[in-house]
Design a protein around this motif. Structure first.
Motif, mmCIF file in Angstrom:
data_model
loop_
_atom_site.group_PDB
_atom_site.id
_atom_site.type_symbol
_atom_site.label_atom_id
_atom_site.label_comp_id
_atom_site.label_asym_id
_atom_site.label_seq_id
_atom_site.Cartn_x
_atom_site.Cartn_y
_atom_site.Cartn_z
ATOM 1 N N TRP A 26 13.320 91.328 38.540
ATOM 2 C CA TRP A 26 14.308 91.430 37.457
ATOM 3 C C TRP A 26 14.055 90.350 36.419
ATOM 4 N N LYS A 27 13.746 89.135 36.881
ATOM 5 C CA LYS A 27 13.486 88.017 35.969
ATOM 6 C C LYS A 27 12.314 88.339 35.041
ATOM 7 N N ALA A 28 11.223 88.848 35.604
ATOM 8 C CA ALA A 28 10.059 89.195 34.789
ATOM 9 C C ALA A 28 10.396 90.285 33.786
ATOM 10 N N SER A 29 11.162 91.273 34.211
ATOM 11 C CA SER A 29 11.550 92.372 33.325
ATOM 12 C C SER A 29 12.435 91.876 32.192
ATOM 13 N N ALA A 30 13.428 91.053 32.516
ATOM 14 C CA ALA A 30 14.351 90.547 31.496
ATOM 15 C C ALA A 30 13.613 89.708 30.456
ATOM 16 N N MET A 31 12.678 88.861 30.899
ATOM 17 C CA MET A 31 11.923 88.017 29.965
ATOM 18 C C MET A 31 11.061 88.864 29.038
ATOM 19 N N ALA A 32 10.436 89.900 29.581
ATOM 20 C CA ALA A 32 9.557 90.741 28.765
ATOM 21 C C ALA A 32 10.340 91.542 27.739
ATOM 22 N N GLN A 33 11.456 92.126 28.154
ATOM 23 C CA GLN A 33 12.220 92.974 27.252
ATOM 24 C C GLN A 33 12.953 92.173 26.183
ATOM 25 N N ALA A 34 13.337 90.938 26.517
ATOM 26 C CA ALA A 34 14.001 90.099 25.525
ATOM 27 C C ALA A 34 13.006 89.505 24.546
ATOM 28 N N GLY A 35 11.710 89.576 24.868
ATOM 29 C CA GLY A 35 10.690 89.042 23.974
ATOM 30 C C GLY A 35 10.669 87.534 23.931
ATOM 31 N N PHE A 36 11.101 86.877 25.019
ATOM 32 C CA PHE A 36 11.061 85.418 25.054
ATOM 33 C C PHE A 36 9.614 84.945 24.974
ATOM 34 N N ASP A 241 6.418 98.442 31.594
ATOM 35 C CA ASP A 241 5.739 98.281 32.884
ATOM 36 C C ASP A 241 6.566 97.409 33.822
ATOM 37 N N LYS A 242 7.085 96.301 33.295
ATOM 38 C CA LYS A 242 7.913 95.415 34.121
ATOM 39 C C LYS A 242 9.266 96.057 34.414
ATOM 40 N N ASN A 243 9.765 96.845 33.468
ATOM 41 C CA ASN A 243 11.043 97.522 33.694
ATOM 42 C C ASN A 243 10.919 98.542 34.819
ATOM 43 N N LEU A 244 9.768 99.220 34.859
ATOM 44 C CA LEU A 244 9.555 100.187 35.927
ATOM 45 C C LEU A 244 9.598 99.505 37.287
ATOM 46 N N VAL A 245 9.106 98.257 37.325
ATOM 47 C CA VAL A 245 9.152 97.483 38.565
ATOM 48 C C VAL A 245 10.524 96.844 38.750
ATOM 49 N N GLY A 246 11.001 96.160 37.696
ATOM 50 C CA GLY A 246 12.230 95.382 37.817
ATOM 51 C C GLY A 246 13.489 96.209 37.943
ATOM 52 N N VAL A 247 13.482 97.449 37.454
ATOM 53 C CA VAL A 247 14.660 98.318 37.523
ATOM 54 C C VAL A 247 14.488 99.408 38.575
ATOM 55 N N ALA A 248 13.333 100.085 38.557
ATOM 56 C CA ALA A 248 13.149 101.196 39.493
ATOM 57 C C ALA A 248 13.091 100.722 40.937
ATOM 58 N N VAL A 249 12.413 99.601 41.180
ATOM 59 C CA VAL A 249 12.266 99.131 42.562
ATOM 60 C C VAL A 249 13.615 98.803 43.214
ATOM 61 N N PRO A 250 14.502 98.009 42.560
ATOM 62 C CA PRO A 250 15.778 97.731 43.227
ATOM 63 C C PRO A 250 16.660 98.962 43.406
ATOM 64 N N VAL A 251 16.627 99.891 42.460
ATOM 65 C CA VAL A 251 17.412 101.117 42.614
ATOM 66 C C VAL A 251 16.861 101.937 43.778
ATOM 67 N N ALA A 252 15.523 102.053 43.844
ATOM 68 C CA ALA A 252 14.914 102.782 44.954
ATOM 69 C C ALA A 252 15.222 102.112 46.283
ATOM 70 N N CYS A 253 15.149 100.767 46.305
ATOM 71 C CA CYS A 253 15.460 100.031 47.536
ATOM 72 C C CYS A 253 16.911 100.265 47.957
ATOM 73 N N THR A 254 17.823 100.264 46.991
ATOM 74 C CA THR A 254 19.230 100.474 47.311
ATOM 75 C C THR A 254 19.457 101.847 47.931
ATOM 76 N N ILE A 255 18.864 102.878 47.332
ATOM 77 C CA ILE A 255 19.016 104.233 47.865
ATOM 78 C C ILE A 255 18.390 104.334 49.252
ATOM 79 N N PHE A 256 17.174 103.787 49.392
ATOM 80 C CA PHE A 256 16.468 103.872 50.669
ATOM 81 C C PHE A 256 17.193 103.096 51.766
#
Length: 266
Positions: A26-36, A241-256
């Protein structure tokens, strides 16, 4: 309503496990999308985001745990309630209305935590804790500033979870039944991944808008104009790319994990 829908332990337990595992992503995704601005190459910046310091980790994990748990539990419980009270089983109203309502309410309540947590990930941030960041926002922009970006957050969060839950339920209906532990877990993994990827890909541009609003304090329309001026059409894929990891992975983990805990009797 079935007993497995009544017990929230599986939902919130699964959400907690997913939140702990996926905080660095999530940290990597947030940093990338915010353009820090992060020094170094693309790969080095990504790897740096996965390492400590994990500022705001307790608040982020806690916020993710209750938010995802509430959304998935509320959606399943809401669907069961509607279907037991006259709404057609499997109808769009029964499947889509609960996540639409629950995820909207959760986003509004969780917005200050989300805003402060994203701000903390800026390498140039002068704040060390979530409370420091939120106090600074309240001091400079008033209490309403804590909910800045809520419109983009709702536009992003509600479709993401609504799509993920609709796909999850559709996959549950369409995938053939299996027997055996390994086959059952494989079926659960396919369902979870399909739902999470669908939700993440569709809503990436709204993630970019929300995080840019946090960074600049501009309104939604002004942020879109700024992004289009600086990165015409390319901004919609920023951090995808990071969003696919940072968002999809935790949602998939939660469902699984929810399916797994249910099978263990929770």
């Amino acid at each position: 309503m079935s007993s497995k829908h009544k017990n929230p332990v599986a939902y919130f337990g699964a959400s907690a496990m997913a939140a702990v595992i996926n905080f660095p992503l999530w940290k990597a995704s947030a940093m990338a999308q915010a353009g820090f601005e992060v020094p170094g190459s693309y790969a080095a910046a990504y790897l740096r985001a996965l390492r400590p310091p994990y500022k705001g980790v307790v608040a982020v994990v806690g916020g993710m745990t209750w938010a995802r748990g509430a959304i998935f539990y509320g959606s399943d419980a809401g669907r069961a309630y509607l279907e037991s009270n006259g709404v057609a089983r499997g109808s769009l109203a029964a499947v889509a209305a609960p996540p639409l309502v629950v995820s909207t309410l959760v986003q509004i309540v969780n917005q200050p935590i989300i805003r402060g947590s994203v701000m903390l990930q800026n390498p140039k941030s002068e704040w060390r804790t979530l409370s420091e960041a939120l106090r600074a926002v309240a001091r400079d922009r008033g209490a309403a500033g804590l909910w800045h970006g809520t419109s983009a957050g709702i536009l992003k969060t509600v479709p993401k979870y609504s799509i993920a839950i609709i796909v999850k339920d559709e996959m549950e209906r369409r995938l053939p039944p299996v027997s055996g532990e390994a086959a059952t877990l494989g079926r659960a993994a396919v369902k979870a991944c399909a739902a999470a990827i669908a939700g993440a890909l569709v809503t990436n541009p709204l993630d970019v808008i929300r995080n840019e609003m946090f960074k600049t304090d501009l309104g939604l329309v002004d942020v879109v104009r700024k992004l289009e001026r600086e990165q015409p059409r390319r901004w919609v894929a920023r951090g995808a790319d990071k969003n696919l990891v940072g968002v999809a992975v935790p949602v998939a983990c939660t469902i699984f994990f929810t399916d797994l805990l249910r099978r263990r009797g929770f």
